[in-house]
Design an enzyme around this catalytic site. Structure first.
Site, PDB file in Angstrom:
ATOM      1  NE  ARG A  11      40.852  44.697  16.052  1.00 22.30           N
ATOM      2  CZ  ARG A  11      40.613  44.199  16.787  1.00 22.30           C
ATOM      3  NH1 ARG A  11      40.243  45.011  17.862  1.00 22.30           N
ATOM      4  NH2 ARG A  11      40.110  42.821  16.919  1.00 22.30           N
ATOM      5  CD  GLU A  69      40.564  42.719  13.092  1.00 26.19           C
ATOM      6  OE1 GLU A  69      40.389  41.767  14.204  1.00 26.19           O
ATOM      7  OE2 GLU A  69      41.437  43.644  13.674  1.00 26.19           O
ATOM      8  CB  CYS A  79      33.181  31.359  19.128  1.00 26.86           C
ATOM      9  SG  CYS A  79      34.049  32.903  17.697  1.00 26.86           S
TER      10      CYS A  79
END
Length: 866
Positions: free
Chosen positions: A519, A552, A834
């Site tokens: 990130r 993550e 999703c």
């Protein structure tokens, strides 16, 4: 034959007469008018059924004369000062009577006429405006419409008869006019002075000419021999008669006509027609019928006419499109409405299954094919961009042989529409079509199409398979997005299968395009990995994208990719990054012309944009429309400035519309222009050599506007944009993107719809886990959702679906699911982005629900376990 060619000094004689007699021109005009009266008396008659003049067609004593014979006899009657019936006047516009036709009076089926081919020695009936008006008046006077019914039935059921009807009068096509033009001196003295050979040639019959096509040859490719204004006046007069008197007969005649033409085109391949122009005449006339979109015409005649018209070869369809664009502008919207109504009626009233779908119904496909001709006619009738706006690689393809399979490198192996190729145009060329593109959308049809099957038909090699993807103008953007989705997914599966086969043979490859990024170093990591893929194996870009954020736990089933694209866009399109700028008056993103970044960086940004489309992800990008036009192969032009910079466009319009001769003193504008770079520094550019010394004047103001727009939109960012477009094409080169979408539709595809309506989302939401639409928690959720400000609503949408953008077609296209996540508790709601699933605990009060929901949407970022 002129007197001069026979040794007679006729030309000198005429010159002397004109010089010596100031009224010679008046005498010549009067003589010509009188001869025309004799001519029409011999051919049309005086209209008196009891006429006893042996030189009048109305008496029945004049044998069938060819036009040449009538012309010669008219001159003889003039020289003999023969009797001339009262009321015999030539038409205001002289009518064309071609070889092989009888007189206008004899040709009309006043009595029962059995239409037969002219090859059998009999004459086809045909109509003119004057004759139709006469019949209507006679029928009204007698209060009997039998003659009108019989005439319409005979003429409109025969293609040959209809092709001869309502013909223009061309002076050069009239035998009488040709004679008067060849020998003008004979009008000033008795025609007996004509030599015998000339008279014999006029009285004789040219057999070869008589057997030729009676319809005039049309010299121009966008012209027609049909007198269309006369046709419209005739139909207007016809519908002054109560419709029940004749409409059934006309409908039946049109059905017979369409059947015969379709048989000719499908079986006989038009060998029964003398020329393609005569066949086009038929369609030009029948599609002028004002009631085609009503009742019986819509259900029976229009469908059959569309089937016949769709059988025309591409060259003839192109000719029809040009004629419609040039001569039938006012008719095009009504014709489109009739076709849309026909398609809609057949879609709503049809019973379609997987085995018999809309693509198999010729009642739907035939009018769609006709609508394509109308689609291109609308473009031709509107404003078209000049060919020089085609980008370099496009221009080479456009100037090549018409049989080239593609004009657009972006469309790869997508074949070009044959009709567009024949016409030499593309939807991108239409700056402003006569009919808006959106008027061609048919929503009932778009909703009824099963795009998976239509895509299979599109990919089928069988020529008989009809696919609406080849007629994308009729489909809404939401439906076309499905077609693109199937194409992308099948390509992803194909790449995955190839990876599996390579693994089997000992050459293992990754079946996905995997990106692992941090990130804190998102751009660096993403661009480095994409650059490696682009250099080593560009085809891997067509694999399904799978993103993993380091550290993550999120598994990418689509939601992680959505966040990845969102974060990339936020950072890389930020003006502080230096690759793009923001337009002051529109807040739109534009390429930084003074960027220090390499071409490779812009190429990678193009890849990102292509991947977003390829993976069905909507981006928060605000490009002006000219970017999408340029991506599809068209340069920016002056008209694009209106969207790019409205302030500059208004200033330029004032300059363009100024009419005074003091333009240099008023505007003080030279061909040297200034612009500011991203750092605010002022730079200058000369549009022409020594531009600082060349002032803008009335004579060169258009050149200045075009050069200025070309500099701003093309040349100043040429390096950056070409690299950007190259990356975009690396992903989309084999996609049907250019086939399906226009620039404004691609903007919707990239950015989503601009309509943000939560009511649509509520109507499309489903419920699971014990929730129903009437559950208290569900009702409270929607009360809170509708009360949120727009910015919070977008955050809620992003929390639930992974994107705050509205998909093409609106929020109703989102299939969001709200599932019960246990009883009342202090836990926050959870989202599976999703799958667009919101897990909502059964909160006991609306206040508690609002508190927990706002905390969830305001502080959520990343993927982890809650």
């Amino acid at each position: 034959m002129s007197a001069k060619s026979q040794g007679d000094p006729g030309e000198d004689h005429v010159s002397r007469v004109r010089a010596e007699s100031p009224c010679s021109d008046m005498k010549r005009a009067a003589a010509k008018k009188l001869i025309e009266r004799y001519f029409y008396q011999l051919t049309d008659g005086c209209g008196n059924p009891h006429c006893d003049n042996q030189h009048c067609a109305s008496s029945g004593k004049v044998t069938n004369l060819t036009p040449n014979q009538a012309a010669a006899q008219a001159i003889q009657l003039f020289s003999q000062e023969a009797r001339l019936c009262d009321g015999t006047q030539p038409s205001k516009v002289a009518r064309t009577i071609e070889p092989g036709q009888t007189s206008l009076a004899k040709s009309l089926p006043v009595k029962s006429v059995n239409p037969t081919s002219s090859d059998e020695g009999k004459q086809e009936p045909y109509l003119t405006e004057a004759k139709l008006l006469d019949i209507i008046e006679k029928c009204k006077a007698e209060d009997s419409y039998a003659l009108l019914i019989r005439t319409l039935g005979e003429v409109f059921s025969s293609g040959k008869a209809l092709s001869l009807s309502f013909q223009k009068t061309e002076k050069s096509n009239s035998p009488l006019a040709a004679l008067l033009d060849r020998a003008p001196d004979t009008l000033l003295r008795p025609p007996a002075d004509l030599n015998k050979e000339a008279v014999r040639s006029l009285q004789g019959e040219d057999k070869e000419e008589d057997s030729s096509d009676p319809s005039p040859t049309v010299p121009n490719n966008d012209d027609t021999s049909v007198d269309l204004p006369s046709v419209r006046r005739a139909f207007e007069a016809l519908w002054s008669v109560p419709g029940e008197q004749f409409e059934s007969a006309l409908v039946n005649a049109l059905v017979t006509l369409a059947d015969d033409i379709e048989l000719d085109l499908r079986v006989f391949r038009i060998v029964r027609w003398d020329s393609m122009d005569s066949l086009l005449n038929v369609f030009l006339i029948v599609f002028e019928i004002p009631m085609l979109g009503n009742s019986e015409y819509l259900e029976l005649a229009l469908h059959m006419l569309c089937k016949a018209l769709s059988c025309l070869p591409v060259v003839a369809q192109a000719k029809l499109a040009r004629v419609w664009a040039k001569h039938c502008k006012s008719r095009l919207p009504n014709l489109l409405q009739a076709l849309q109504e026909l398609i809609t009626v057949k879609v709503i009233g049809g019973s379609f299954t997987r085995d018999y779908c809309v693509q198999d119904a010729d009642t739907i496909t035939a009018p769609t094919k006709v609508m394509k001709i109308l689609y291109y006619a609308s473009m031709l009738a509107g404003e078209l961009d000049p060919p020089e706006l085609i980008l370099g690689d496009e221009a080479e393809s456009a100037s090549s042989d018409k049989t080239s399979s593609s004009r657009s490198s972006i469309s790869g192996q997508i074949p070009q529409d044959p009709l567009a190729t024949e016409l030499g145009i593309n939807a991108l060329d239409a700056r402003k079509p006569f009919i808006p593109f959106t008027d061609f959308y048919n929503e009932p049809l778009s909703d009824a199409i099963e795009m998976d099957k239509d895509f299979a038909y599109y990919k089928s090699e069988e020529p008989m398979k009809f696919s609406f993807m080849n007629y994308a103008f009729v489909l809404t953007p939401a439906t076309k997005t499905l077609g693109l989705y199937y194409d992308n997914r099948i390509r992803m599966y194909s790449e995955r299968r190839m990876s599996f086969l390579q693994t089997v043979v000992g050459q293992p490859t990754n079946p996905y395009l995997r990106l692992k990024v941090r990130r804190d170093h998102l751009i660096d990591d993403a661009l480095v990995e994409l650059e490696m893929v682009a250099m080593e194996n560009p085809s891997d870009l067509k694999k399904q994208l799978v993103v993993e954020f380091e550290g993550e736990q999120g598994v990418d089933e689509g939601g992680v990719s959505k966040e990845f694209f969102q974060l990339v866009v936020e950072e890389i399109f930020n003006p502080d990054y230096g690759m793009f700028t923001t337009q002051e008056d529109t807040q739109m993103t534009w390429f930084n012309p003074t960027s220090f970044e390499s071409d490779a960086q812009f190429t990678l940004i193009g890849i990102v944009l292509g991947l977003a489309i390829y993976n069905n992800v909507i981006l928060d990008v605000r490009f002006p429309m000219v970017v999408y036009r340029k991506l599809l192969g068209r340069k920016g032009a002056f008209a694009d400035l209106e969207d790019w910079s409205p302030t500059l466009y208004r200033t330029m319009k004032e300059l363009m519309e100024y009419t005074g001769d003091d333009m240099p003193e008023t505007f003080m504008q030279t061909f040297r222009v200034g612009y500011r770079d991203v750092f605010g520094s002022l730079s200058f550019h000369e549009l022409k050599e020594n531009g600082d010394e060349l002032y803008v004047t009335q004579e060169n103001k258009k050149e200045f506007a075009d050069l200025y727009a070309d500099f701003l939109l093309n040349k100043s960012v040429e390096r950056q944009f070409n690299a950007f477009r190259r990356g975009f094409q690396m992903v989309t080169d084999e996609s049907p993107l250019a086939l399906l979408f226009r620039p404004e539709e691609i903007e919707q595809l990239v950015c989503g719809s601009k309509i943000f309506d939560f009511a649509e989302l509520e109507a499309a939401t489903e419920y699971e886990g014990g929730y129903t639409v009437d559950s208290e928690a569900v009702r409270n959720f929607w009360r809170v959702a509708h009360s949120l400000p727009p910015e919070s609503q977008r955050r809620l949408l992003q929390f639930t679906t992974g994107s705050d953008r509205v998909p093409v077609g609106g929020l109703s296209r989102l299939k969001m699911v709200i599932a019960r996540h246990g009883p009342d508790s202090d836990r926050l709601p959870i989202a599976h982005t999703c799958f667009n699933v919101l897990l909502l605990p059964d909160y006991s009060t609306i206040e508690k629900l609002q508190d927990r929901l706002l905390k969830a949407i305001n502080y959520s970022k990343g993927f982890g376990m809650l």
